[in-house]
Design a protein around this motif. Structure first.
Motif, PDB file in Angstrom:
ATOM      1  N   ALA A   1      18.404  -3.083  -2.837  1.00 14.51           N
ATOM      2  CA  ALA A   1      16.937  -3.013  -2.978  1.00 14.51           C
ATOM      3  C   ALA A   1      16.236  -3.327  -1.659  1.00 14.51           C
ATOM      4  CB  ALA A   1      16.471  -3.980  -4.066  1.00 14.51           C
ATOM      5  N   ARG A   2      16.834  -4.202  -0.851  1.00 13.94           N
ATOM      6  CA  ARG A   2      16.215  -4.539   0.444  1.00 13.94           C
ATOM      7  C   ARG A   2      16.256  -3.372   1.420  1.00 13.94           C
ATOM      8  NH1 ARG A   2      18.159 -10.744   1.883  1.00 13.94           N
ATOM      9  NH2 ARG A   2      17.158 -11.751   0.076  1.00 13.94           N
ATOM     10  N   ILE A   3      17.153  -2.438   1.188  1.00 16.88           N
ATOM     11  CA  ILE A   3      17.241  -1.248   2.042  1.00 16.88           C
ATOM     12  C   ILE A   3      16.327  -0.148   1.518  1.00 16.88           C
ATOM     13  CG2 ILE A   3      18.768   0.559   2.924  1.00 16.88           C
ATOM     14  CD1 ILE A   3      21.072  -1.446   2.740  1.00 16.88           C
ATOM     15  N   LEU A   4      16.372   0.076   0.210  1.00 13.64           N
ATOM     16  CA  LEU A   4      15.596   1.169  -0.394  1.00 13.64           C
ATOM     17  C   LEU A   4      14.119   0.818  -0.555  1.00 13.64           C
ATOM     18  CD1 LEU A   4      18.072   2.334  -3.200  1.00 13.64           C
ATOM     19  CD2 LEU A   4      17.808   3.258  -0.891  1.00 13.64           C
ATOM     20  N   GLY A   5      13.822  -0.455  -0.861  1.00 11.51           N
ATOM     21  CA  GLY A   5      12.443  -0.861  -1.135  1.00 11.51           C
ATOM     22  C   GLY A   5      11.466  -0.592  -0.001  1.00 11.51           C
ATOM     23  N   PRO A   6      11.733  -1.082   1.229  1.00 12.46           N
ATOM     24  CA  PRO A   6      10.794  -0.834   2.337  1.00 12.46           C
ATOM     25  C   PRO A   6      10.587   0.636   2.659  1.00 12.46           C
ATOM     26  CG  PRO A   6      12.321  -2.613   2.882  1.00 12.46           C
ATOM     27  CD  PRO A   6      12.825  -1.992   1.609  1.00 12.46           C
ATOM     28  N   LYS A   7      11.539   1.485   2.287  1.00  9.32           N
ATOM     29  CA  LYS A   7      11.414   2.922   2.541  1.00  9.32           C
ATOM     30  C   LYS A   7      10.738   3.662   1.385  1.00  9.32           C
ATOM     31  CE  LYS A   7      15.633   3.076   5.338  1.00  9.32           C
ATOM     32  NZ  LYS A   7      16.990   3.670   5.465  1.00  9.32           N
ATOM     33  N   GLY A   8      10.412   2.927   0.326  1.00  8.88           N
ATOM     34  CA  GLY A   8       9.790   3.547  -0.843  1.00  8.88           C
ATOM     35  C   GLY A   8      10.757   4.375  -1.667  1.00  8.88           C
ATOM     36  N   LEU A   9      12.045   4.070  -1.588  1.00 14.94           N
ATOM     37  CA  LEU A   9      13.081   4.864  -2.263  1.00 14.94           C
ATOM     38  C   LEU A   9      13.705   4.155  -3.458  1.00 14.94           C
ATOM     39  CD1 LEU A   9      14.952   6.248   0.888  1.00 14.94           C
ATOM     40  CD2 LEU A   9      13.318   7.465  -0.552  1.00 14.94           C
ATOM     41  N   MET A  10      13.328   2.922  -3.711  1.00 12.65           N
ATOM     42  CA  MET A  10      13.938   2.165  -4.792  1.00 12.65           C
ATOM     43  C   MET A  10      13.527   2.738  -6.147  1.00 12.65           C
ATOM     44  SD  MET A  10      15.993  -0.261  -5.416  1.00 12.65           S
ATOM     45  CE  MET A  10      16.538  -1.094  -6.904  1.00 12.65           C
TER      46      MET A  10
ATOM     47  N   VAL B   1       6.548  15.874  -6.197  1.00 13.93           N
ATOM     48  CA  VAL B   1       5.804  14.626  -5.985  1.00 13.93           C
ATOM     49  C   VAL B   1       5.799  14.270  -4.507  1.00 13.93           C
ATOM     50  CG1 VAL B   1       5.744  12.156  -6.459  1.00 13.93           C
ATOM     51  CG2 VAL B   1       6.267  13.754  -8.295  1.00 13.93           C
ATOM     52  N   PHE B   2       4.628  13.870  -4.033  1.00 13.55           N
ATOM     53  CA  PHE B   2       4.433  13.518  -2.622  1.00 13.55           C
ATOM     54  C   PHE B   2       4.291  12.003  -2.520  1.00 13.55           C
ATOM     55  CE2 PHE B   2       1.516  12.730   0.952  1.00 13.55           C
ATOM     56  CZ  PHE B   2       2.202  13.370   1.970  1.00 13.55           C
TER      57      PHE B   2
ATOM     58  N   ILE C   1       0.867  -1.178   0.000  1.00 21.25           N
ATOM     59  CA  ILE C   1       0.000   0.000   0.000  1.00 21.25           C
ATOM     60  C   ILE C   1       0.904   1.228   0.000  1.00 21.25           C
ATOM     61  CG2 ILE C   1      -1.843   1.241   1.205  1.00 21.25           C
ATOM     62  CD1 ILE C   1      -2.629  -1.418   2.505  1.00 21.25           C
ATOM     63  N   LYS C   2       1.195   1.744  -1.168  1.00 22.56           N
ATOM     64  CA  LYS C   2       2.054   2.909  -1.302  1.00 22.56           C
ATOM     65  C   LYS C   2       1.763   3.587  -2.629  1.00 22.56           C
ATOM     66  CE  LYS C   2       5.954   0.280  -3.193  1.00 22.56           C
ATOM     67  NZ  LYS C   2       7.394  -0.057  -3.036  1.00 22.56           N
ATOM     68  N   GLY C   3       2.168   4.825  -2.755  1.00 25.72           N
ATOM     69  CA  GLY C   3       1.932   5.562  -3.980  1.00 25.72           C
ATOM     70  C   GLY C   3       2.560   6.937  -3.934  1.00 25.72           C
ATOM     71  N   SER C   4       2.280   7.727  -4.944  1.00 22.36           N
ATOM     72  CA  SER C   4       2.795   9.093  -5.020  1.00 22.36           C
ATOM     73  C   SER C   4       1.829   9.942  -5.825  1.00 22.36           C
ATOM     74  CB  SER C   4       4.191   9.114  -5.667  1.00 22.36           C
ATOM     75  OG  SER C   4       4.137   8.558  -6.966  1.00 22.36           O
ATOM     76  N   LEU C   5       1.803  11.215  -5.549  1.00 23.86           N
ATOM     77  CA  LEU C   5       0.936  12.150  -6.259  1.00 23.86           C
ATOM     78  C   LEU C   5       1.445  13.571  -6.071  1.00 23.86           C
ATOM     79  CD1 LEU C   5      -2.267  13.067  -4.288  1.00 23.86           C
ATOM     80  CD2 LEU C   5      -0.444  11.762  -3.225  1.00 23.86           C
ATOM     81  N   GLN C   6       0.895  14.468  -6.840  1.00 25.87           N
ATOM     82  CA  GLN C   6       1.180  15.901  -6.692  1.00 25.87           C
ATOM     83  C   GLN C   6       0.003  16.538  -5.963  1.00 25.87           C
ATOM     84  OE1 GLN C   6       2.050  17.263 -10.727  1.00 25.87           O
ATOM     85  NE2 GLN C   6       4.227  17.276 -10.248  1.00 25.87           N
TER      86      GLN C   6
END
Length: 257
Positions: A160-169, A191-192, A91-96
């Motif tokens: 990827a295991r570090i960046l993925g859970p933070k939504g940074l990958m 972008v938010f 459950i994640k996403g981004s928008l303006q």
């Protein structure tokens, strides 16, 4: 004669008890009310799953701002409880948002040569190649966005295991794996991003106490629209609870978002 008198006197209490009629007391009013009947009646008046204390967004915003009076820079937060469904992996996403939170975004870009120069010119604070990976693994670099060129992306997948859970990958789908890093950086600044925790709850800032009611409401409406798109594969009940609060005040449940 004396024996007859004693016999009569000893029988008097029994006769008096038989002729005594106890007084019937009226039942108190409160004991006539059935708690079961009250519970059923209350349940019929509200739909299942609804919070009877929930407020419309237009009424909740002024109350939340009043609780943060004198603190115009304090954040207004939104907390959304979502249903964890097997059809939705994350459950994640981004928008303006209609009105940005004006937070300086720290950009990290994996790029070399001309692409690195372009990233610096576009305003990226951290730019480099594979030498950045050990620093990220050690937790020495803090950043809000991550962009990579296709040439360096295979090396970025190592963390990827570090960046993925933070939504940074970085991903091709998001447009954060690209050779046009300048365009990606300028677009990512507005972008938010958001992501739910392990319990399916999204915690995010959505505005400031000093903003107008309309500005806060527009941000919340836009955000909730994006969350619904994530749960479109779920038939119903994806969004279970929504609360809004200030960073220094109590949360209020919302009924119409």
């Amino acid at each position: 004669m004396l024996g007859r008198t004693l016999l009569v006197n000893s029988a008097l209490p029994a006769l008096r008890l038989q002729s005594f009629t106890p007084r019937v007391l009226s039942v108190p009013v409160f004991s006539q009310v059935s708690t079961r009947e009250y519970h059923v009646k209350k349940k019929k008046n509200s739909k299942a799953g609804e919070n009877p204390n929930a407020l419309p967004l237009a009424k909740a915003i002024p109350l939340i701002k009043a609780l943060a009076v004198g603190k115009p820079h304090h954040a207004l937060e939104l907390h959304v409880k979502c249903l964890k469904d097997k059809t939705i992996s994350h459950i994640k996403g981004s928008l303006q948002l209609p009105k940005g939170l004006k937070k300086e975004t720290i950009m990290l870009v994996f790029a070399e040569g001309k692409a690195a120069q372009e990233a610096i010119a576009a305003g990226a604070q951290i730019v480099g190649g594979a030498e950045l990976i050990p620093q990220i693994q050690e937790g020495k670099l803090q950043f809000d966005k991550c962009i990579s060129t296709p040439a360096l992306f295979p090396q970025v997948t190592k963390i990827a295991r570090i960046l993925g859970p933070k939504g940074l990958m970085p991903t091709v789908k998001k447009g954060t794996v690209t050779d046009e890093v300048g365009v990606a950086i300028r677009g990512s600044k507005d972008v938010f991003d958001f992501m739910a925790d392990s319990r399916g709850v999204i915690h995010t800032a959505i505005g400031r106490a000093g903003w107008s009611d309309e500005e806060v409401e527009n941000n919340i409406r836009a955000f909730m629209k994006e969350v619904r798109l994530i749960g479109k594969t779920v038939k119903k009940g994806f969004i279970q609870k929504v609360h809004v609060c200030s960073s220094i005040g109590p949360a209020l449940p919302l009924s119409d978002v």
